[in-house]
Design a protein around this motif. Structure first.
Motif, PDB file in Angstrom:
ATOM      1  N   ARG A  52       0.839  -1.215   0.000  1.00 30.04           N
ATOM      2  CA  ARG A  52       0.000   0.000   0.000  1.00 30.04           C
ATOM      3  C   ARG A  52       0.865   1.253   0.000  1.00 30.04           C
ATOM      4  N   LEU A  53       1.939   1.234   0.802  1.00 29.18           N
ATOM      5  CA  LEU A  53       2.850   2.384   0.852  1.00 29.18           C
ATOM      6  C   LEU A  53       3.513   2.610  -0.502  1.00 29.18           C
ATOM      7  N   LEU A  54       3.954   1.528  -1.128  1.00 29.32           N
ATOM      8  CA  LEU A  54       4.609   1.653  -2.432  1.00 29.32           C
ATOM      9  C   LEU A  54       3.628   2.118  -3.502  1.00 29.32           C
ATOM     10  N   VAL A  55       2.407   1.630  -3.454  1.00 31.05           N
ATOM     11  CA  VAL A  55       1.380   2.085  -4.402  1.00 31.05           C
ATOM     12  C   VAL A  55       1.103   3.569  -4.184  1.00 31.05           C
ATOM     13  N   ALA A  56       0.973   3.970  -2.918  1.00 36.70           N
ATOM     14  CA  ALA A  56       0.718   5.388  -2.622  1.00 36.70           C
ATOM     15  C   ALA A  56       1.865   6.254  -3.124  1.00 36.70           C
ATOM     16  N   GLY A  57       3.094   5.771  -2.983  1.00 37.22           N
ATOM     17  CA  GLY A  57       4.244   6.534  -3.460  1.00 37.22           C
ATOM     18  C   GLY A  57       4.294   6.627  -4.971  1.00 37.22           C
ATOM     19  N   ALA A  58       3.811   5.597  -5.658  1.00 32.77           N
ATOM     20  CA  ALA A  58       3.863   5.578  -7.123  1.00 32.77           C
ATOM     21  C   ALA A  58       2.686   6.305  -7.760  1.00 32.77           C
ATOM     22  N   THR A  59       1.584   6.361  -7.057  1.00 33.06           N
ATOM     23  CA  THR A  59       0.380   6.966  -7.618  1.00 33.06           C
ATOM     24  C   THR A  59       0.593   8.456  -7.864  1.00 33.06           C
ATOM     25  N   GLY A  60       0.275   8.856  -9.069  1.00 30.10           N
ATOM     26  CA  GLY A  60       0.382  10.272  -9.434  1.00 30.10           C
ATOM     27  C   GLY A  60       1.762  10.687  -9.915  1.00 30.10           C
ATOM     28  N   ALA A  61       2.743   9.801  -9.815  1.00 30.83           N
ATOM     29  CA  ALA A  61       4.084  10.148 -10.283  1.00 30.83           C
ATOM     30  C   ALA A  61       4.101  10.123 -11.808  1.00 30.83           C
ATOM     31  N   GLU A  62       4.786  11.098 -12.382  1.00 25.15           N
ATOM     32  CA  GLU A  62       4.846  11.216 -13.845  1.00 25.15           C
ATOM     33  C   GLU A  62       5.830  10.220 -14.466  1.00 25.15           C
ATOM     34  N   THR A  63       6.887   9.902 -13.733  1.00 26.36           N
ATOM     35  CA  THR A  63       7.926   9.024 -14.266  1.00 26.36           C
ATOM     36  C   THR A  63       8.262   7.944 -13.243  1.00 26.36           C
ATOM     37  N   GLU A  64       8.938   6.909 -13.729  1.00 22.13           N
ATOM     38  CA  GLU A  64       9.376   5.851 -12.819  1.00 22.13           C
ATOM     39  C   GLU A  64      10.339   6.414 -11.786  1.00 22.13           C
ATOM     40  N   GLU A  65      11.240   7.276 -12.222  1.00 20.51           N
ATOM     41  CA  GLU A  65      12.211   7.883 -11.306  1.00 20.51           C
ATOM     42  C   GLU A  65      11.509   8.664 -10.193  1.00 20.51           C
ATOM     43  N   ALA A  66      10.496   9.433 -10.578  1.00 22.91           N
ATOM     44  CA  ALA A  66       9.741  10.202  -9.582  1.00 22.91           C
ATOM     45  C   ALA A  66       8.995   9.267  -8.637  1.00 22.91           C
ATOM     46  N   ALA A  67       8.456   8.176  -9.191  1.00 24.71           N
ATOM     47  CA  ALA A  67       7.735   7.207  -8.362  1.00 24.71           C
ATOM     48  C   ALA A  67       8.676   6.569  -7.356  1.00 24.71           C
ATOM     49  N   LEU A  68       9.871   6.160  -7.800  1.00 22.49           N
ATOM     50  CA  LEU A  68      10.832   5.522  -6.902  1.00 22.49           C
ATOM     51  C   LEU A  68      11.284   6.481  -5.801  1.00 22.49           C
ATOM     52  N   ALA A  69      11.481   7.735  -6.160  1.00 24.21           N
ATOM     53  CA  ALA A  69      11.887   8.725  -5.156  1.00 24.21           C
ATOM     54  C   ALA A  69      10.778   8.923  -4.122  1.00 24.21           C
ATOM     55  N   GLN A  70       9.550   9.011  -4.596  1.00 26.11           N
ATOM     56  CA  GLN A  70       8.424   9.197  -3.666  1.00 26.11           C
ATOM     57  C   GLN A  70       8.207   7.953  -2.818  1.00 26.11           C
ATOM     58  N   GLN A  71       8.379   6.781  -3.409  1.00 23.36           N
ATOM     59  CA  GLN A  71       8.246   5.548  -2.636  1.00 23.36           C
ATOM     60  C   GLN A  71       9.288   5.513  -1.510  1.00 23.36           C
ATOM     61  N   SER A  72      10.502   5.925  -1.816  1.00 25.36           N
ATOM     62  CA  SER A  72      11.552   5.964  -0.785  1.00 25.36           C
ATOM     63  C   SER A  72      11.175   6.917   0.333  1.00 25.36           C
ATOM     64  N   ARG A  73      10.633   8.067  -0.025  1.00 27.83           N
ATOM     65  CA  ARG A  73      10.226   9.039   1.005  1.00 27.83           C
ATOM     66  C   ARG A  73       9.116   8.459   1.885  1.00 27.83           C
ATOM     67  N   VAL A  74       8.168   7.789   1.249  1.00 28.80           N
ATOM     68  CA  VAL A  74       7.050   7.203   1.997  1.00 28.80           C
ATOM     69  C   VAL A  74       7.553   6.116   2.950  1.00 28.80           C
ATOM     70  N   ILE A  75       8.447   5.264   2.464  1.00 27.54           N
ATOM     71  CA  ILE A  75       8.999   4.200   3.310  1.00 27.54           C
ATOM     72  C   ILE A  75       9.808   4.804   4.456  1.00 27.54           C
ATOM     73  N   CYS A  76      10.626   5.808   4.140  1.00 25.24           N
ATOM     74  CA  CYS A  76      11.424   6.468   5.191  1.00 25.24           C
ATOM     75  C   CYS A  76      10.521   7.049   6.268  1.00 25.24           C
ATOM     76  N   ALA A  77       9.473   7.716   5.847  1.00 24.70           N
ATOM     77  CA  ALA A  77       8.566   8.335   6.812  1.00 24.70           C
ATOM     78  C   ALA A  77       7.871   7.279   7.663  1.00 24.70           C
ATOM     79  N   ASP A  78       7.450   6.200   7.046  1.00 30.85           N
ATOM     80  CA  ASP A  78       6.699   5.187   7.783  1.00 30.85           C
ATOM     81  C   ASP A  78       7.581   4.386   8.733  1.00 30.85           C
ATOM     82  N   LEU A  79       8.785   4.047   8.294  1.00 35.08           N
ATOM     83  CA  LEU A  79       9.650   3.200   9.119  1.00 35.08           C
ATOM     84  C   LEU A  79      10.677   3.984   9.925  1.00 35.08           C
ATOM     85  N   GLY A  80      10.679   5.301   9.765  1.00 30.82           N
ATOM     86  CA  GLY A  80      11.648   6.104  10.496  1.00 30.82           C
ATOM     87  C   GLY A  80      13.058   5.964   9.938  1.00 30.82           C
TER      88      GLY A  80
END
Length: 153
Positions: A52-80
């Motif tokens: 769910r976190l990875l989907v949320a990070g990828a949703t709305g991203a224009e590019t794969e690179e942007a999706a991966l960066a947002q997914q990393s931010r989401v994971i960092c925020a969730d897991l500290g």
């Protein structure tokens, strides 16, 4: 007591003790099986949370690179996690193939898309983590509740 009566009582007491021992063994075995089932359930829900976190990070991203960066931010925020911590960066890097597979799922319009690629990538990541760290990745989702001071009114 007569010897035959004494033997009769002894036999029934032995049978009762054997039944007690069998019950104790069964209870121990069942407790272990329940603990395994609880762990599988908890990890399954944590696995779903990760996706769910990875989907949320990828949703709305224009590019794969942007999706991966947002997914990393989401994971960092969730897991500290911190990008300044090399161990966290290594985990994020190893999680990237899962993020890419999730990004592909997010981008598709095919409702029947097979999630096997994401599932395989996730299993590979989980195996790597367990081999590298000696524990399941999903223990990182266990956060002890902070101790709160007792307030007496």
């Amino acid at each position: 007591m007569m010897p035959a009566a004494e033997k009769l009582v002894t036999d029934f007491e032995a049978a009762a003790e054997a039944a007690r021992d069998a019950e104790a063994l069964l209870r121990k075995s069942m407790a272990e099986e329940i603990a395994r089932a609880e762990r599988r359930r908890a990890f399954a829900f944590r696995r779903a949370r990760l996706i769910r976190l990875l989907v949320a990070g990828a949703t709305g991203a224009e590019t794969e690179e942007a999706a991966l960066a947002q997914q990393s931010r989401v994971i960092c925020a969730d897991l500290g996690f911190s990008v300044d911590n090399p161990a966290h960066v290594e985990i994020l890097d190893r999680l990237e193939p899962v993020g890419k597979a999730v990004w592909q799922c997010v981008c598709t319009t095919d409702d029947q898309m097979d999630a096997a690629t994401a599932n395989d990538a996730l299993h590979n990541f989980e195996a790597w983590f367990e081999n590298a760290r000696g524990q399941s990745f999903y223990v990182l989702f266990e956060r002890p509740a902070p101790k709160t001071p007792l307030v007496d009114f």
